[in-house]
Each structure stands twice: as C-alpha cells, then as structure tokens.
Design an enzyme around this catalytic site. Sequence first.
Site, PDB file in Angstrom:
ATOM      1  N   LYS A  42       0.571  -1.212   0.106  1.00  0.00           N
ATOM      2  CA  LYS A  42       0.061   0.203  -0.072  1.00  0.00           C
ATOM      3  C   LYS A  42       1.074   1.440   0.059  1.00  0.00           C
ATOM      4  O   LYS A  42       0.457   2.438  -0.528  1.00  0.00           O
ATOM      5  CB  LYS A  42      -0.914   0.110   1.326  1.00  0.00           C
ATOM      6  CG  LYS A  42      -1.789  -0.983   1.280  1.00  0.00           C
ATOM      7  CD  LYS A  42      -2.638  -1.142   2.769  1.00  0.00           C
ATOM      8  CE  LYS A  42      -3.482  -2.435   2.889  1.00  0.00           C
ATOM      9  NZ  LYS A  42      -3.660  -2.723   4.077  1.00  0.00           N
ATOM     10  N   GLY A  43       1.869   1.167   0.666  1.00  0.00           N
ATOM     11  CA  GLY A  43       2.813   2.269   0.863  1.00  0.00           C
ATOM     12  C   GLY A  43       3.105   3.312  -0.195  1.00  0.00           C
ATOM     13  O   GLY A  43       3.172   4.604  -0.041  1.00  0.00           O
ATOM     14  N   GLU A  98       7.971   1.924  -5.873  1.00  0.00           N
ATOM     15  CA  GLU A  98       8.134   1.556  -4.128  1.00  0.00           C
ATOM     16  C   GLU A  98       8.053   2.995  -3.414  1.00  0.00           C
ATOM     17  O   GLU A  98       8.525   4.146  -3.963  1.00  0.00           O
ATOM     18  CB  GLU A  98       9.101   0.888  -4.014  1.00  0.00           C
ATOM     19  CG  GLU A  98       8.880  -0.645  -3.951  1.00  0.00           C
ATOM     20  CD  GLU A  98       8.271  -1.218  -2.516  1.00  0.00           C
ATOM     21  OE1 GLU A  98       7.330  -0.269  -1.917  1.00  0.00           O
ATOM     22  OE2 GLU A  98       8.501  -2.164  -2.018  1.00  0.00           O
ATOM     23  N   ASP A  99       7.738   2.777  -2.281  1.00  0.00           N
ATOM     24  CA  ASP A  99       7.770   3.886  -1.288  1.00  0.00           C
ATOM     25  C   ASP A  99       9.138   4.141  -0.607  1.00  0.00           C
ATOM     26  O   ASP A  99       9.511   5.089  -0.713  1.00  0.00           O
ATOM     27  CB  ASP A  99       6.793   3.787  -0.156  1.00  0.00           C
ATOM     28  CG  ASP A  99       6.594   2.746   0.567  1.00  0.00           C
ATOM     29  OD1 ASP A  99       7.372   1.463   0.334  1.00  0.00           O
ATOM     30  OD2 ASP A  99       5.852   2.274   1.450  1.00  0.00           O
ATOM     31  N   ASP A 102      14.257  -0.468   1.995  1.00  0.00           N
ATOM     32  CA  ASP A 102      14.763  -0.583   3.248  1.00  0.00           C
ATOM     33  C   ASP A 102      15.989  -1.785   3.141  1.00  0.00           C
ATOM     34  O   ASP A 102      17.105  -1.538   2.702  1.00  0.00           O
ATOM     35  CB  ASP A 102      13.795  -1.062   4.372  1.00  0.00           C
ATOM     36  CG  ASP A 102      14.502  -1.029   5.634  1.00  0.00           C
ATOM     37  OD1 ASP A 102      15.049  -0.413   6.192  1.00  0.00           O
ATOM     38  OD2 ASP A 102      13.699  -1.684   6.568  1.00  0.00           O
ATOM     39  N   LYS A 130      17.219   3.694   2.085  1.00  0.00           N
ATOM     40  CA  LYS A 130      17.964   3.563   3.232  1.00  0.00           C
ATOM     41  C   LYS A 130      19.538   2.627   2.740  1.00  0.00           C
ATOM     42  O   LYS A 130      19.151   1.490   2.920  1.00  0.00           O
ATOM     43  CB  LYS A 130      17.444   3.062   4.490  1.00  0.00           C
ATOM     44  CG  LYS A 130      16.065   3.660   5.027  1.00  0.00           C
ATOM     45  CD  LYS A 130      15.563   2.660   6.064  1.00  0.00           C
ATOM     46  CE  LYS A 130      14.129   3.259   6.250  1.00  0.00           C
ATOM     47  NZ  LYS A 130      13.546   2.367   7.656  1.00  0.00           N
ATOM     48  N   PHE A 151      13.129   4.828  11.181  1.00  0.00           N
ATOM     49  CA  PHE A 151      11.812   4.487  10.846  1.00  0.00           C
ATOM     50  C   PHE A 151      11.077   5.593  10.640  1.00  0.00           C
ATOM     51  O   PHE A 151      11.025   6.718  11.490  1.00  0.00           O
ATOM     52  CB  PHE A 151      11.203   3.735  11.965  1.00  0.00           C
ATOM     53  CG  PHE A 151      10.064   3.142  11.202  1.00  0.00           C
ATOM     54  CD1 PHE A 151       9.911   1.975  10.523  1.00  0.00           C
ATOM     55  CD2 PHE A 151       8.650   3.545  11.509  1.00  0.00           C
ATOM     56  CE1 PHE A 151       8.784   0.961  10.040  1.00  0.00           C
ATOM     57  CE2 PHE A 151       7.581   2.907  10.669  1.00  0.00           C
ATOM     58  CZ  PHE A 151       7.756   1.685  10.229  1.00  0.00           C
ATOM     59  N   VAL A 152      10.498   5.957   9.342  1.00  0.00           N
ATOM     60  CA  VAL A 152       9.692   7.153   9.018  1.00  0.00           C
ATOM     61  C   VAL A 152       8.194   6.812   8.498  1.00  0.00           C
ATOM     62  O   VAL A 152       7.866   5.692   8.214  1.00  0.00           O
ATOM     63  CB  VAL A 152      10.418   7.990   7.716  1.00  0.00           C
ATOM     64  CG1 VAL A 152      11.803   8.345   8.092  1.00  0.00           C
ATOM     65  CG2 VAL A 152      10.458   6.752   6.402  1.00  0.00           C
ATOM     66  N   ASP A 158       3.537   3.954   6.829  1.00  0.00           N
ATOM     67  CA  ASP A 158       2.758   3.719   7.729  1.00  0.00           C
ATOM     68  C   ASP A 158       3.273   3.262   8.982  1.00  0.00           C
ATOM     69  O   ASP A 158       4.576   2.544   8.665  1.00  0.00           O
ATOM     70  CB  ASP A 158       1.502   2.903   7.413  1.00  0.00           C
ATOM     71  CG  ASP A 158       2.022   1.309   7.516  1.00  0.00           C
ATOM     72  OD1 ASP A 158       2.841   1.140   6.695  1.00  0.00           O
ATOM     73  OD2 ASP A 158       1.348   0.372   8.163  1.00  0.00           O
ATOM     74  N   ARG A 164      -0.421   7.189   7.071  1.00  0.00           N
ATOM     75  CA  ARG A 164      -0.277   7.263   5.698  1.00  0.00           C
ATOM     76  C   ARG A 164      -0.712   8.592   5.171  1.00  0.00           C
ATOM     77  O   ARG A 164      -0.211   9.159   4.028  1.00  0.00           O
ATOM     78  CB  ARG A 164      -0.960   6.106   4.943  1.00  0.00           C
ATOM     79  CG  ARG A 164      -0.646   4.733   5.436  1.00  0.00           C
ATOM     80  CD  ARG A 164      -1.003   3.590   4.084  1.00  0.00           C
ATOM     81  NE  ARG A 164      -1.228   2.420   4.665  1.00  0.00           N
ATOM     82  CZ  ARG A 164      -0.012   1.417   4.480  1.00  0.00           C
ATOM     83  NH1 ARG A 164       1.317   2.049   4.015  1.00  0.00           N
ATOM     84  NH2 ARG A 164       0.004   0.276   4.944  1.00  0.00           N
TER      85      ARG A 164
HETATM   86  P1  IMP Z   1      12.383  -4.012   2.438  1.00  0.00           P
HETATM   87  O1  IMP Z   1      11.624  -5.339   1.979  1.00  0.00           O
HETATM   88  O2  IMP Z   1      13.065  -4.166   3.732  1.00  0.00           O
HETATM   89  O3  IMP Z   1      13.392  -3.120   1.447  1.00  0.00           O
HETATM   90  O4  IMP Z   1      11.259  -3.213   2.783  1.00  0.00           O
HETATM   91  C1  IMP Z   1      10.206  -2.771   2.022  1.00  0.00           C
HETATM   92  C2  IMP Z   1       8.821  -2.197   2.852  1.00  0.00           C
HETATM   93  O5  IMP Z   1       9.126  -2.237   3.956  1.00  0.00           O
HETATM   94  C3  IMP Z   1       8.392  -0.968   2.228  1.00  0.00           C
HETATM   95  O6  IMP Z   1       7.613  -1.241   1.004  1.00  0.00           O
HETATM   96  C4  IMP Z   1       7.549  -0.522   3.336  1.00  0.00           C
HETATM   97  O7  IMP Z   1       6.292  -0.998   3.205  1.00  0.00           O
HETATM   98  C5  IMP Z   1       8.145  -1.143   4.579  1.00  0.00           C
HETATM   99  N1  IMP Z   1       9.155  -0.236   5.280  1.00  0.00           N
HETATM  100  C6  IMP Z   1      10.548  -0.068   5.287  1.00  0.00           C
HETATM  101  N2  IMP Z   1      10.945   0.769   6.129  1.00  0.00           N
HETATM  102  C7  IMP Z   1      10.014   1.549   6.395  1.00  0.00           C
HETATM  103  C8  IMP Z   1       9.745   2.665   7.161  1.00  0.00           C
HETATM  104  O8  IMP Z   1      10.755   3.429   7.512  1.00  0.00           O
HETATM  105  N3  IMP Z   1       8.548   3.192   7.558  1.00  0.00           N
HETATM  106  C9  IMP Z   1       7.443   2.567   7.009  1.00  0.00           C
HETATM  107  N4  IMP Z   1       7.556   1.505   6.301  1.00  0.00           N
HETATM  108  C10 IMP Z   1       8.788   0.859   6.182  1.00  0.00           C
HETATM  109 MG    MG Z   2       4.380  -0.991   5.225  1.00  0.00          MG
END
Ligand code: IMP
Ligand code: MG
Length: 179
Positions: A42-43, A98-99, A102, A130, A151-152, A158, A164
């Site tokens: 959803k992000g 993507e939002d 991470d 990040k 964390f943001v 969210d 959101r």
């Molecule tokens: P990744 O798979 O670890 O890269 O994470 C990606 C997903 O984790 C993103 O699409 C977000 O939904 C969530 N996410 C990662 N970091 C944050 C954050 O700082 N705030 C909110 N959601 C996050």
């Molecule tokens: Mg999320």
Amino acid sequence: MEPLSLTKMIDEKKIASRVTEMAQEITKALKGEPVIAVCVLKGSFVFYSDLIRNMETDVRTDFLGCSSYGNSMKSSGEVRLTLDLTHGIEGKTVLLVEDIIDTGLTMSFLTKTLEARNPKKILTASLLFKPKALKTDLKPDFIGFEISNEFVVGYGLDYQGYYRNLPYVAQVKQKQLDS
Ligand code: IMP
Ligand code: MG
C-alpha cells in the site's frame, strides 16, 4: 493507538519538487516509450499518484499488493504477493514504484517475479532509500531521497496502518517503537 512523537524530516514542498524532478528524469529515460507504471501497495499510493501525474509519456496504471512487514518494524524477510497485476507485461516496459527501499528484499522479490514474465525492461523508482539497511545488491534506477536508518511515516508510509495520510515524511522517535 497512542499517538507517536514525530519529527518532520522532509516537508511537503521538498517532496513535491523532488517528485516532479523524478518524473522528468523518468520521462527523459523513457524517450517517448509507453510504460506500465506499477504501484506497489500500500505504501507507494501517494507517491505514485503524484509521480504519474508529472510524467509526460503514455502511462498505463496497474497495482501490485505486497506484504513483508506485518505490523512489526523489522522486515520478516518473507515477501508475499497479496494482489497481482491485472494485465500481462510481456514485451512491455514496466516502471516499478515503491515507497521505500529498506533491506531491498521486497524490491528484489518483485523484480524477480516480474522478470519471469518477460517484460521488455523493468525500471525501478523509490521515493526513499536507506542505503545502510540494504541487504541485497539492488540499486533502484530512480531515488527521491537517501535517508539514514530511521523509521519514517507519512506520505503513504505507515506504522501499523496509521500515518499514511500525513502530507510530509516524519521520523519516529526510536524508543516508541516495538522491536
Ligand atoms: P524492504 O523489503 O526491507 O526493503 O522493505 C520494504 C517495505 O518495508 C516498504 O515497502 C515499506 O512498506 C516497509 N518499510 C521499510 N522501512 C520503512 C519505514 O521506515 N517506514 C515505514 N515502512 C517501512
Ligand atoms: Mg508498510
């Protein structure tokens, strides 16, 4: 939920101008080619809607549902597809939106999943990145802002489904978060 104490990190004006710039960079890279812009739910829905409205090329929209975090703060490492695309992408140029990246596990999983469908090309865009949290060798083609390992929330992002709708990106004080 107890309200979290937030610190504004990226304000509305900065977001708007960077998103417009990113849309221009993407438009330029596409060289007039049509694209299927994929919103990763959803992000990214807020970022996505601003981004596509500033892209000057033929855009078709589609949506992917993806879940990796549940309600927790740390990536479970397991990515699940909760909603699939409506249209096929074979031979098409795809922009994956993507939002935030991470660990990079979600974006890697999604790129691999879509690669298997033989698109012409996959471009990736993320509002936030990040670099210190990255666990894959993935590097998105278009990045809005690099941020530190905090964390943001806001502008689509969210915490447990909340925040959101915050119009800016804010940092959450670490000690308030579950682990
Ligand atoms: P990744 O798979 O670890 O890269 O994470 C990606 C997903 O984790 C993103 O699409 C977000 O939904 C969530 N996410 C990662 N970091 C944050 C954050 O700082 N705030 C909110 N959601 C996050
Ligand atoms: Mg999320």
